[in-house]
Design an enzyme around this catalytic site. Structure first.
Site, PDB file in Angstrom:
ATOM      1  N   MET A  26     101.520 -19.815  21.422  1.00  0.00           N
ATOM      2  CA  MET A  26     102.908 -19.985  20.967  1.00  0.00           C
ATOM      3  C   MET A  26     102.908 -20.830  19.688  1.00  0.00           C
ATOM      4  SD  MET A  26     105.263 -20.059  24.360  1.00  0.00           S
ATOM      5  CE  MET A  26     105.031 -21.745  24.837  1.00  0.00           C
ATOM      6  N   LEU A  29      99.281 -24.901  16.683  1.00  0.00           N
ATOM      7  CA  LEU A  29      97.866 -24.856  17.083  1.00  0.00           C
ATOM      8  C   LEU A  29      97.177 -26.221  17.008  1.00  0.00           C
ATOM      9  CD1 LEU A  29      96.887 -21.498  15.336  1.00  0.00           C
ATOM     10  CD2 LEU A  29      97.780 -21.855  17.649  1.00  0.00           C
ATOM     11  N   HIS A  33      93.326 -24.775  21.038  1.00  0.00           N
ATOM     12  CA  HIS A  33      93.387 -23.391  20.542  1.00  0.00           C
ATOM     13  C   HIS A  33      92.124 -23.059  19.740  1.00  0.00           C
ATOM     14  CE1 HIS A  33      97.886 -24.126  20.873  1.00  0.00           C
ATOM     15  NE2 HIS A  33      97.707 -23.060  21.619  1.00  0.00           N
ATOM     16  N   GLN A  57     110.130 -17.679  28.854  1.00  0.00           N
ATOM     17  CA  GLN A  57     109.388 -18.573  29.746  1.00  0.00           C
ATOM     18  C   GLN A  57     109.899 -20.009  29.720  1.00  0.00           C
ATOM     19  OE1 GLN A  57     105.585 -17.706  27.549  1.00  0.00           O
ATOM     20  NE2 GLN A  57     105.129 -19.833  28.034  1.00  0.00           N
ATOM     21  N   GLY A 143      93.083 -21.183  28.438  1.00  0.00           N
ATOM     22  CA  GLY A 143      92.613 -22.546  28.703  1.00  0.00           C
ATOM     23  C   GLY A 143      92.975 -22.976  30.118  1.00  0.00           C
ATOM     24  N   ASP A 146      96.179 -24.975  31.520  1.00  0.00           N
ATOM     25  CA  ASP A 146      97.261 -24.225  32.179  1.00  0.00           C
ATOM     26  C   ASP A 146      96.645 -23.440  33.333  1.00  0.00           C
ATOM     27  OD1 ASP A 146      99.292 -25.013  30.304  1.00  0.00           O
ATOM     28  OD2 ASP A 146      98.270 -23.748  28.862  1.00  0.00           O
ATOM     29  N   ARG A 183     102.903 -29.696  22.859  1.00  0.00           N
ATOM     30  CA  ARG A 183     103.998 -30.622  23.178  1.00  0.00           C
ATOM     31  C   ARG A 183     103.675 -32.072  22.821  1.00  0.00           C
ATOM     32  NH1 ARG A 183     107.840 -28.176  26.485  1.00  0.00           N
ATOM     33  NH2 ARG A 183     107.168 -26.206  27.378  1.00  0.00           N
TER      34      ARG A 183
HETATM   35  O1  PAF Z   1     100.005 -20.702  27.081  1.00  0.00           O
HETATM   36  C1  PAF Z   1     100.821 -20.276  26.229  1.00  0.00           C
HETATM   37  O2  PAF Z   1     100.842 -20.683  25.071  1.00  0.00           O
HETATM   38  C2  PAF Z   1     101.816 -19.214  26.646  1.00  0.00           C
HETATM   39  O3  PAF Z   1     102.249 -19.414  27.950  1.00  0.00           O
HETATM   40  C3  PAF Z   1     101.328 -17.763  26.429  1.00  0.00           C
HETATM   41  C4  PAF Z   1     100.108 -17.448  27.298  1.00  0.00           C
HETATM   42  C5  PAF Z   1     100.971 -17.569  24.961  1.00  0.00           C
HETATM   43  C6  PAF Z   1     102.426 -16.769  26.791  1.00  0.00           C
HETATM   44  O4  PAF Z   1     103.576 -16.955  26.023  1.00  0.00           O
END
Ligand code: PAF
Length: 271
Positions: A26, A29, A33, A57, A143, A146, A183
């Protein structure tokens, strides 16, 4: 590096490429990432990174609006990393086609973040299912910070017989122990310090729980974290990371799962 905003143009380009490793993001970065992208490049195929802040989401509009974004900086970084393809869909581009597979939402989606963020995992699977349908990657790189997201995506892929392998990458941390997260950019210096104290405290706690399972006392932990300055704790739970049940013995391979707030910023981790 080729940038696509249209799924049709992207699909035309990648139609005959069989070895795509896909890193969904999203944006915003960070080092986490970068490690996913580096992992992806080890597969010696092509790397495709998507950047899309998926509104479906987010269970709170304010959270969606405040999610850190910096496309210019992200693209500079991706170019430096020599990523092959970038997909930057619009809401319409990604949500305006019929997907082959229905979303499969495993029951683990009702636990942990699923309890406090209604609809979150359905939103994640909706978008990931769409990406998989369009891109048909050989690998999807995720990752384990999550953990629950990665587990649920894996379950969906297996249940729907999708020909993509999930590659899990370990959590990358800042020097002070806090897991890298987009975040974090919303944290003040002091909040970042509190986050660090929290994670260090949990690491120590894990050591003592390893000695004796009954050393885990969530009420006690919550009280201490509040004293550090944590605003709210959504959950703090122990799970066996293979069976996803509560560990019954300290010999089991367990993790401490936590979601907590520093003012309005919600962080998750597993230790
Ligand atoms: O982990 C994230 O950044 C998001 O949940 C994802 C997997 C890109 C889906 O929007």
């Amino acid at each position: 590096m080729k940038i696509f905003k249209s799924k049709h143009k992207l699909q035309k380009e990648i139609l005959n490429i069989k070895n795509i490793s896909f890193v969904p993001t999203m944006g915003g970065l960070h080092k986490g990432h970068i490690s996913l992208i580096k992992k992806s490049k080890n597969f010696n195929g092509k790397t495709l990174v998507s950047i899309f802040v998926n509104p479906k989401q987010f269970n709170k509009k304010q959270d969606f609006l405040k999610y850190p974004r910096n496309l210019t900086k992200d693209l500079i970084l991706l170019k430096r990393l020599k990523v092959d393809y970038i997909y930057l869909p619009s809401l319409k581009d990604i949500f305006s086609f019929k997907v082959k597979n229905k979303i499969y939402l495993d029951k683990f989606s009702k636990k942990l973040c699923g309890k406090s963020r209604k609809g979150h995992f359905k939103g994640v699977l909706n978008i990931v299912n769409r990406f998989l349908d369009l891109i048909k990657p050989k690998h999807i790189i995720l990752g384990v910070k999550d953990f629950q997201q990665s587990y649920l995506i894996t379950k969906h892929i297996l249940k729907r017989n999708i020909n993509t392998k999930v590659i899990n990458c370990k959590t990358v941390r800042e020097k002070n122990g806090v897991a890298c997260s987009t975040r974090n950019k919303n944290l003040s210096k002091n909040q970042f310090r509190i986050a660090s104290k929290t994670i260090r405290y949990l690491k120590n706690n894990k050591r003592s729980i390893r000695k004796k399972l009954s050393n885990f006392n969530s009420a006690n932990i919550k009280r201490n974290l509040k004293n550090f300055g944590v605003t709210k704790i959504d959950y703090i739970k122990l799970f066996n990371s293979k069976t996803l049940t509560r560990p019954r013995s300290n010999r089991e391979n367990f993790k401490i799962f936590i979601a907590f707030y520093l003012n309005k910023t919600r962080l998750i981790d597993n230790i």
